[in-house]
Design a protein around this motif. Structure first.
Motif, PDB file in Angstrom:
ATOM      1  N   LEU A 193       1.008  -1.160  -0.003  1.00 50.93           N
ATOM      2  CA  LEU A 193      -0.199   0.089   0.005  1.00 50.93           C
ATOM      3  C   LEU A 193       0.815   1.272   0.049  1.00 50.93           C
ATOM      4  N   LYS A 194       1.985   1.214   0.657  1.00 48.76           N
ATOM      5  CA  LYS A 194       2.830   2.348   0.819  1.00 48.76           C
ATOM      6  C   LYS A 194       3.452   2.705  -0.627  1.00 48.76           C
ATOM      7  N   HIS A 195       3.908   1.639  -1.137  1.00 42.09           N
ATOM      8  CA  HIS A 195       4.367   1.598  -2.547  1.00 42.09           C
ATOM      9  C   HIS A 195       3.361   2.179  -3.579  1.00 42.09           C
ATOM     10  N   PHE A 196       2.170   1.705  -3.378  1.00 44.30           N
ATOM     11  CA  PHE A 196       1.008   1.919  -4.352  1.00 44.30           C
ATOM     12  C   PHE A 196       0.825   3.510  -4.206  1.00 44.30           C
ATOM     13  N   LYS A 197       0.657   3.914  -2.799  1.00 41.05           N
ATOM     14  CA  LYS A 197       0.378   5.397  -2.504  1.00 41.05           C
ATOM     15  C   LYS A 197       1.409   6.349  -2.944  1.00 41.05           C
ATOM     16  N   THR A 198       2.779   5.743  -3.109  1.00 36.21           N
ATOM     17  CA  THR A 198       3.597   6.714  -3.447  1.00 36.21           C
ATOM     18  C   THR A 198       3.923   6.785  -4.885  1.00 36.21           C
ATOM     19  N   THR A 199       3.653   5.605  -5.639  1.00 32.40           N
ATOM     20  CA  THR A 199       4.111   5.584  -7.004  1.00 32.40           C
ATOM     21  C   THR A 199       2.823   5.876  -7.905  1.00 32.40           C
ATOM     22  N   GLU A 200       1.601   5.559  -7.195  1.00 28.65           N
ATOM     23  CA  GLU A 200       0.417   5.927  -8.224  1.00 28.65           C
ATOM     24  C   GLU A 200      -0.494   6.683  -7.495  1.00 28.65           C
ATOM     25  N   SER A 201      -0.226   7.672  -7.048  1.00 25.38           N
ATOM     26  CA  SER A 201      -0.935   8.530  -5.948  1.00 25.38           C
ATOM     27  C   SER A 201      -2.316   8.606  -6.536  1.00 25.38           C
ATOM     28  N   GLU A 202      -2.548   9.067  -8.054  1.00 20.97           N
ATOM     29  CA  GLU A 202      -3.747   9.579  -8.573  1.00 20.97           C
ATOM     30  C   GLU A 202      -4.544   8.309  -8.574  1.00 20.97           C
ATOM     31  N   ARG A 203      -4.033   6.986  -8.978  1.00 23.49           N
ATOM     32  CA  ARG A 203      -4.799   6.010  -8.755  1.00 23.49           C
ATOM     33  C   ARG A 203      -5.079   5.449  -7.583  1.00 23.49           C
ATOM     34  N   PHE A 204      -4.410   5.947  -6.891  1.00 25.11           N
ATOM     35  CA  PHE A 204      -4.835   5.412  -5.291  1.00 25.11           C
ATOM     36  C   PHE A 204      -5.916   6.350  -4.752  1.00 25.11           C
ATOM     37  N   ALA A 205      -5.942   7.449  -5.294  1.00 21.40           N
ATOM     38  CA  ALA A 205      -7.058   8.691  -4.940  1.00 21.40           C
ATOM     39  C   ALA A 205      -8.604   8.259  -5.388  1.00 21.40           C
ATOM     40  N   THR A 206      -8.230   7.635  -6.626  1.00 23.85           N
ATOM     41  CA  THR A 206      -9.562   7.015  -7.167  1.00 23.85           C
ATOM     42  C   THR A 206      -9.935   5.671  -6.820  1.00 23.85           C
ATOM     43  N   SER A 207      -9.022   4.920  -6.128  1.00 21.12           N
ATOM     44  CA  SER A 207      -9.443   3.570  -6.025  1.00 21.12           C
ATOM     45  C   SER A 207     -10.290   3.541  -4.760  1.00 21.12           C
ATOM     46  N   GLU A 208     -11.252   2.543  -4.623  1.00 19.40           N
ATOM     47  CA  GLU A 208     -11.971   2.138  -3.634  1.00 19.40           C
ATOM     48  C   GLU A 208     -11.752   0.979  -2.550  1.00 19.40           C
ATOM     49  N   LEU A 209     -10.537   1.291  -1.985  1.00 21.91           N
ATOM     50  CA  LEU A 209     -10.188   0.372  -1.001  1.00 21.91           C
ATOM     51  C   LEU A 209     -10.878   0.433   0.067  1.00 21.91           C
ATOM     52  N   LYS A 210     -11.580  -1.008   0.618  1.00 25.83           N
ATOM     53  CA  LYS A 210     -12.524  -0.630   1.608  1.00 25.83           C
ATOM     54  C   LYS A 210     -11.784  -1.791   2.733  1.00 25.83           C
ATOM     55  N   LEU A 211     -11.713  -1.511   3.892  1.00 24.62           N
ATOM     56  CA  LEU A 211     -10.990  -2.345   5.046  1.00 24.62           C
ATOM     57  C   LEU A 211     -12.247  -3.013   5.326  1.00 24.62           C
ATOM     58  N   ASN A 212     -11.755  -4.630   5.440  1.00 28.83           N
ATOM     59  CA  ASN A 212     -13.000  -5.636   5.913  1.00 28.83           C
ATOM     60  C   ASN A 212     -12.939  -5.846   7.241  1.00 28.83           C
ATOM     61  N   LEU A 213     -11.967  -5.205   7.964  1.00 37.94           N
ATOM     62  CA  LEU A 213     -11.934  -5.551   9.544  1.00 37.94           C
ATOM     63  C   LEU A 213     -12.700  -4.514  10.143  1.00 37.94           C
ATOM     64  N   LYS A 214     -13.302  -5.124  11.346  1.00 38.69           N
ATOM     65  CA  LYS A 214     -14.369  -4.223  12.025  1.00 38.69           C
ATOM     66  C   LYS A 214     -13.688  -4.263  13.468  1.00 38.69           C
ATOM     67  N   PHE A 215     -13.137  -2.971  13.857  1.00 36.39           N
ATOM     68  CA  PHE A 215     -12.636  -2.699  15.050  1.00 36.39           C
ATOM     69  C   PHE A 215     -13.713  -2.439  16.178  1.00 36.39           C
ATOM     70  N   CYS A 216     -14.762  -1.732  15.826  1.00 37.79           N
ATOM     71  CA  CYS A 216     -15.772  -0.969  16.764  1.00 37.79           C
ATOM     72  C   CYS A 216     -16.650  -1.986  17.099  1.00 37.79           C
ATOM     73  N   GLN A 217     -16.906  -2.363  18.499  1.00 43.54           N
ATOM     74  CA  GLN A 217     -17.784  -3.313  19.055  1.00 43.54           C
ATOM     75  C   GLN A 217     -18.843  -2.578  19.357  1.00 43.54           C
ATOM     76  N   ILE A 218     -19.858  -2.575  18.410  1.00 44.87           N
ATOM     77  CA  ILE A 218     -21.093  -1.522  18.449  1.00 44.87           C
ATOM     78  C   ILE A 218     -21.942  -1.949  19.884  1.00 44.87           C
ATOM     79  N   LYS A 219     -22.265  -2.976  19.962  1.00 42.99           N
ATOM     80  CA  LYS A 219     -23.202  -3.573  21.110  1.00 42.99           C
ATOM     81  C   LYS A 219     -22.481  -2.929  22.696  1.00 42.99           C
ATOM     82  N   HIS A 220     -21.330  -2.924  22.655  1.00 41.64           N
ATOM     83  CA  HIS A 220     -20.754  -2.444  23.868  1.00 41.64           C
ATOM     84  C   HIS A 220     -20.094  -0.913  24.026  1.00 41.64           C
TER      85      HIS A 220
END
Length: 1380
Positions: A667-694
């Protein structure tokens, strides 16, 4: 019709050219003769014969032609070295073409059609390379030459001499090569030959006369003018190039050197035509015409005629003859010895005997087609006979220089000729002897469960011959796999019987060469065709892993993608859709084992990153970062996935670390070398850190909020309480104030097993009235957390401050942060609403209520109250302890508070007030009135002026309210108190919440027992045991009090009062008697329950009413005169609440079909015959004190007072119901009431006899002795009279236990009758006549009982009858005084 065999199982014909024939072919741009003849194979419609001369029609008959010089050169190479070169050569052929193949296959897959639907180009290349092997081997005889064609042309100066030189040339074969082959002479007569047709014919006759009938004259039209058009031919099989260096194995020293003319290096040692690329580079023929022959139609027919005549007139008859002769030897070796039949011939005469066939003696012209063993010598016999081969029992099929046995050659020839019956029997015999055959039998037999065992045996045989996994073993297994794939119909191979794709996997083994990897890939391809997607994915993954190690990345990437596609493909489910609906899961959400899919995606990501596709690599690495529900402690075996050289056999902690690091780098290499493409990419994190019920909203002064259901119950209790007192509106608490900071306690958890960093952590919120995409209001300030470090699997609560500058209603919608300070991410704070079942559409489909969001209302601080406990330390209480605490209340609003209430839970035992002076009892006994109701206590009114200087609590003022909590439930508990307040009596109430966590531990253990008393002094005896369960704390028992509506207790023996050391036990005994002035309300409460349960059983509405009150009689046992009185308000409140909680829980468990809200209108708090015990204790060293209520139980006898009601319900005609559950619940309700304590039935009469009497009597002066025995009969019923009939034995009985005991004789009436009123006792005195001294046993009497209706009944009506036998044996000892 016989099945088609692989071309590698066809006859191998070697051709030896003369130099003039090579020149003729080269001058006309033709390849060598083996390649020309190979283009005419296979032959169509060939008929062979079995040993019984039965015809076998073959649809095709393949032939393999090769240059003899090439075979001689290659045969001396070490087999292991050749196998290594073969494996490397196949890999080198695949590597440059794989990228084109992958593009071709992917385009055909995308189009949904094409030639590569049922096959793959890489496997076709492997098959062509494996099938092209023509060098003889020690292990099998398929490549051993079956015939040698000596070819010359009439363009030679002396064709006859040239042919003679070829025939006299010694064959440079090792000793282990089978020499049973056909010698054939071919004369090629081109049209430009210097010899005329007649001379050529004469030459043919001379050759035929000298070398036999296996001679052929092949006239050709070469050259032709104009040149013929190119004729397309099949692709020539690729051949393994020879060793580039001339270092080959030398010939045996016993063999002379070959002729100089034949040993010269020539172009024949290298194949002339291998592929289109080699032809295009070697001549002027265009690549389009590379696989063509420049032959006219007449020459093509001549070559075809020769090939067919060679096979049908020479080769096949010669092979048939060899099979017949070898079969005779094979059959003879398996007959029984003739000596077994010698006696038979002697006694019964000679019978018919079959002579043993022996090979004919070599003679001139006898069998000109068969070579002899002497052909290896320096002289040549042109007319040789059948070879005298080694015995069939002497040679094996293994390596290490072993000869190919004649028995194996018999099996091979029979297989080639299509005589499968003979071939199968011979192969089976070889297999049983351990000499091979297990690899060929699957090609000949019909599908059966035995074939997979044969294939496994073939693979295991290759493994057993080598300690490791050398190239030769890999090559043999690969050859077997190719033959199985070609020779067995694919429908049979993939069937459930054979499961041939598993054979290929077994053949591949653990080898990591390119051909074995492609073998695994083909097994995966076949598995995907039969629908075994999981198995296909596994084998694709293993193949790709091996190809990646070999450096073939395009094919490895293709296989990884195929594995990913196969593993994620939905499975066919045979379960009902209702199953998935009940489980709350989607049938397509299955991910399988944690190691497989992440392993595939990680390898794909690494390959994409190394090939320059950083965006694709980031997508795969991002998909790997997810929480796995099941994490195995031990890695799964056999997956073979490697990560940077480390085996990744399963999901473990190191995997998350590797995935995260690869994702960070990519990701660091992608963000550095292809910044325009990184800005338009729709990268979505699958992890869920927030415990909503708590996640909770916390206001200033609030502790952790309790369960929302608890607060809803408190608000409902308050609403019910105020419904009849004004029904003022309650403004629910939990509102923030303007310009006051409140917090969103964000519960976050790291789902990964590696440390992560979240930066710029904040909360996104909007107003309730704004649209869902609305922005955060300007008047709201939200805190931003710069950096949050989370350890592996760490859970943490992060408070985020929020401040609003004006009143509003806000909802918290999302959590926003930067993952690893690189990737912006956002998580929703909404929870799914409940499922709806209101309409038919909602019941038939999944319809949910709107999502639930965290909401907070911000208002002006007009009516606000903050409450908390003065001491917030961890609260640890002993069971039964009464602990005083102080609640500090602060008026943080702008208006005064004049009315304050506390609403606690129904199970909470709370008292408003301090630890005031306790009330002291005036005597040992006392009576007090109880409401006898199970109604929960009402909210507590806090009298402000009692704890404050004025009647109102002004703004900014505090109020300390003392409360006492009685702890009865062991374990962790929560004290949730809802405080309601208002300014004036005509305003609505406002509320705030107060919660306190505390822990209760038991310190005392109790046990008790109840038994009827044997004498008339008391009705019952109760033994109570008290045990100190602590390990190092002494407990002071200060008082024991009994209380009951109908029974009075008298202490008989007790050491319970006093100091009880740790782990010690004390006991107390009480005598129990019926109260003389029995409370008349006892019978009233029983009738109350009876009327209410009648309504329940008949299904009518239960009228809301309280049971009649009752009077409780108390008896105190205390070490001093200062006994605590149960009339004390706080103590009376706690005992009532404790008793109510116990009864309510018991009734809920015993009567689940009666609504809990109706219990207060059906059952009283105290049953009429209940008895309770209260233990008061203190721990002076810890300043603790409290009391524990023990429900001893119901004493006395009852007589099923609900039997009439139950009988009436049973006799009623049951109402029809369409639901079976309704009828079952009705029966369960009836049975629960029938077995309840309110319908108990016991025998009220007990009889006690004095035991252990000792009487002295002078038998010498006054015989016999008369002894008086007292029988005590008691009626334990509180309400009903009883009649009894005591029947005594009329005559002395035999001794009961031993000869030492005697049976006395009763004097007087044998039957005693009487009637007892409730709780009445009677003593009956009976006389015994003792004739002589001894020990006498009283027994064998019976007592019959009739229970009447209550004593208020005008006449006797029998309610129950009982019969009781003597329960015990009482002894009376009589001593003769005169003998003393």
């Amino acid at each position: 019709m016989a099945r088609t065999l692989p071309s590698s199982l066809s006859p191998h014909i070697c051709i030896l050219h003369s130099s003039d024939l090579k020149d003729v072919l080269e001058s006309h741009a033709l390849p060598l003769l083996p390649q020309i003849l190979q283009s005419f194979s296979p032959l169509q419609q060939i008929t062979t014969r079995t040993t019984a001369l039965a015809p076998i029609p073959l649809s095709s008959f393949a032939l393999r032609f090769s240059d003899l010089v090439e075979i001689e050169t290659a045969i001396h190479e070490d087999e292991e070295q050749r196998a290594e070169r073969m494996m490397d050569w196949i890999g080198n052929r695949v590597q440059p073409r794989c990228a084109t193949w992958v593009e071709l296959v992917q385009s055909h897959i995308a189009a949904g059609e094409g030639p590569w639907k049922d096959r793959t180009p890489w496997w076709e290349e492997v098959k062509r390379c494996v099938e092209s092997d023509h060098v003889p081997s020690r292990a099998e005889g398929w490549n051993h030459p079956v015939a040698i064609i000596y070819a010359v042309s009439t363009a030679a100066p002396n064709p006859l001499q040239a042919l003679q030189e070829l025939h006299t040339r010694m064959i440079d074969f090792p000793p282990w090569v089978d020499v049973a082959f056909l010698r054939y002479s071919l004369i090629v007569h081109p049209s430009n030959s210097p010899l005329s047709e007649s001379i050529a014919e004469s030459l043919f006759n001379a050759v035929k006369k000298q070398y036999g009938l296996h001679t052929y004259l092949l006239p050709l039209s070469l050259p032709t003018s104009p040149p013929p058009a190119p004729v397309p031919i099949p692709f020539i099989m690729p051949r393994l190039p020879p060793i580039p260096t001339p270092d080959v194995s030398p010939m045996s020293l016993s063999q002379p050197a070959p002729a100089a003319a034949s040993s010269k290096p020539s172009s024949s040692t290298t194949p002339r035509v291998q592929s289109s690329e080699s032809l295009a580079g070697a001549s002027n023929i265009s690549p389009r015409d590379a696989n063509t022959l420049l032959l006219c139609e007449g020459d093509i027919q001549q070559f075809g005629r020769f090939t067919r005549e060679f096979a049908t007139m020479s080769l096949i008859p010669w092979m048939e003859k060899a099979v017949m002769e070898w079969n005779e030897l094979y059959s003879t070796s398996r007959r029984l010895p003739s000596r077994l039949f010698s006696s038979t011939r002697r006694l019964f005469g000679s019978g018919y005997s079959t002579p043993v066939s022996t090979p004919p003696i070599p003679g001139h012209g006898s069998n000109p087609s068969i070579s002899s063993t002497a052909s290896r010598g320096g002289t040549h016999g042109p007319n040789s006979s059948v070879s005298s081969l080694a015995s069939i029992t002497s040679a094996g099929s293994g390596s290490n220089g072993a000869y190919v046995s004649q028995q194996r050659r018999l099996a091979e020839f029979a297989t080639i000729l299509g005589d499968f019956k003979l071939a199968i029997s011979v192969w089976e015999s070889l297999r049983k002897e351990g000499k091979g055959g297990a690899d060929i039998l699957p090609l000949l037999l019909s599908p059966s469960p035995a074939l997979p065992l044969l294939a496994a045996n073939s693979v295991q045989t290759n493994h057993a011959q080598f300690h490791d996994w050398p190239a030769l073993a890999q090559m043999r297994s690969l050859v077997n796999a190719v033959r199985w794939d070609i020779g067995i119909d694919q429908r049979e191979l993939l069937g459930s019987i054979l499961e041939g794709e598993r054979w290929l996997v077994q053949a591949a083994g653990a080898a990591e060469e390119v051909p074995t990897a492609l073998l695994l890939a083909h097994a995966a391809f076949l598995s995907s065709k039969k629908g075994a997607t999981r198995r296909s994915a596994l084998w694709y993954m293993r193949a790709a892993d091996r190809l990646e190690k070999a450096g073939i990345k395009p094919l490895a990437m293709h296989f990884f993608r195929r594995a990913h596609q196969q593993y994620k493909s939905p499975r066919s489910s045979e379960l009902s859709p209702s199953f998935w609906e009940s489980e709350g899961r989607s049938q397509f959400s299955w991910r399988g084992f944690d190691a497989i899919l992440p392993g595939i995606e990680h390898e794909l990501g690494r390959l994409l990153y190394t090939t320059g596709d950083t965006a694709g690599a980031v997508q795969y690495f991002l998909g790997l970062l997810q929480e796995h529900k099941t994490v195995s402690s031990t890695p799964a075996e056999g997956l073979g996935i490697t990560i940077n050289g480390t085996s990744h056999e399963g999901k473990h902690g190191g995997a998350d670390k590797v995935y995260l690091e690869d994702f960070r780098v990519a990701l660091k290499h992608f963000k550095t070398t292809e910044s325009e493409r990184f800005a338009t990419s729709e990268l979505k994190l699958n992890l869920k850190f927030c415990q909503i019920k708590h996640t909770r909203i916390r206001l200033p002064g609030d502790a952790l909020n309790g369960d929302s259901d608890e607060w809803n119950n408190r608000e409902a209790d308050w609403t019910t309480f105020r419904k009849s007192r004004g029904a003022e509106k309650l403004h629910v608490g939990g509102r923030a104030a303007v310009n006051e900071t409140f917090w969103a306690d964000l519960a976050i958890r790291n789902p990964l097993d590696v440390d992560v960093t979240l930066s710029a952590l904040t909360i996104v919120l909007r107003e309730v009235s704004s649209p869902e995409s609305g922005k955060c209001p300007d008047f709201v300030d939200v805190e931003v957390i710069d950096d949050v470090q989370l350890g592996a699997k760490e859970s943490r609560t992060i408070p985020i401050g929020i401040r609003s500058s004006k009143p509003s209603s806000l909802v918290l919608t999302h959590v926003r942060y930067h993952f690893l300070d690189l990737l912006p991410a956002e998580e929703s704070l909404a929870t799914r609403g409940r499922r709806l079942y209101d309409t038919p559409h909602q019941r038939q489909n999944k319809v949910y209520a709107p999502d639930i969001l965290l909401r907070v209302d911000v208002e002006d601080a007009l009516h606000r109250l903050q409450a908390g406990f003065v001491d917030n330390r961890h609260l640890l209480l002993a069971e039964g302890e009464c602990r005083q605490m102080t609640v500090r209340v602060l008026n943080s609003g702008k208006h005064p508070i004049a009315e304050l209430w506390m609403v606690s839970g129904s199970d909470d035992e709370l008292w408003i007030g301090g630890d005031e002076e306790s009330t002291v009892a005036s005597s040992e006994t006392e009576n007090f009135q109880s409401s006898n109701s199970l109604s929960p206590h009402e909210p507590y009114r806090v009298t402000i002026e009692k704890f404050h200087s004025s009647k109102t609590l002004g703004p900014g003022e505090t109020l300390d309210v003392p409360v006492i909590v009685h702890s009865t439930r062991s374990g962790e508990n929560s004290l949730c108190i809802l405080l309601t307040f208002r300014e004036t009596a005509d305003q609505a109430f406002y509320s705030t919440r107060l919660i306190r966590q505390y822990e209760v531990r038991p310190i005392l253990g109790f046990s008790w027992s109840i038994r009827p008393h044997q004498s008339s002094s008391h009705e019952y005896i109760i033994n109570v045991g008290v045990e100190n369960k602590t390990l190092g704390t002494s407990i002071q028992i200060v008082q024991v009090t009994t209380m009951s509506p109908a029974w009075g207790c008298t202490p008989l023996a007790s050491n319970v009062i006093g100091l009880l050391p740790a782990s010690q036990h004390v006991r107390a005994t009480f005598g129990v008697d019926r109260l003389v002035d029995l409370n008349p309300d006892v019978l009233a409460s029983r009738e109350f329950v009876k009327d209410k349960l009648r309504s329940v059983l008949h299904g009518t509405t239960v009228e809301v009413s309280d049971p009649p009150p009752t009077r409780l009689h108390c008896r105190h046992l205390c070490g001093s005169d200062m006994a605590l009185s149960l009339k004390d308000p706080a103590l009376h409140h706690f005992l009532h609440a404790d008793r109510r909680n116990q009864v309510t829980h018991r009734l809920s468990a015993q009567n689940p079909h009666i609504p809990q809200s109706s219990h207060r209108s059906i059952f009283p708090l105290y049953p009429p015959s209940a008895l309770d015990l209260v233990i008061f204790w203190e721990i002076p060293s810890q300043e603790r004190k409290g009391h524990i209520l023990l429900p001893i139980g119901n004493l006395g006898a009852d007589h099923a007072p609900l039997s009439e009601v139950l009988d009436t319900v049973d006799n009623l005609k049951a109402k029809r119901s369409m639901y079976a559950e309704t009828e079952r619940e009705r029966r369960e309700l009836i049975e629960a009431i029938r077995s309840s304590e309110w319908n108990a039935e016991t025998n009220p009469i007990t009889l006690a006899v004095s035991d252990g009497m000792t009487v002295e009597h002078d038998f010498a002066s006054r015989p016999p002795c008369h002894v008086t025995i007292k029988f005590t009969i008691r009626n334990y019923s509180l309400t009903n009279p009883a009649r009894y009939a005591l029947t005594l034995p009329s005559s002395p009985q035999q001794p009961f236990e031993s000869a030492a005991t005697l049976s006395p004789r009763f004097v007087g009436r044998s039957t005693q009758r009487g009637e007892l009123l409730p709780s009445q006792a009677r003593i009956i005195s009976l006389n015994l006549s003792i004739p002589h001294p001894g020990t006498y046993t009283l027994g064998d009497w019976t007592i019959e009982t009739e229970v009447g209706e209550s004593e208020t009944s005008p006449q006797w009506v029998t309610r129950h009858r009982y019969k009781q036998l003597s329960p015990s044996r009482c002894r009376v000892t009589v001593i003769d005084r005169s003998r003393s």
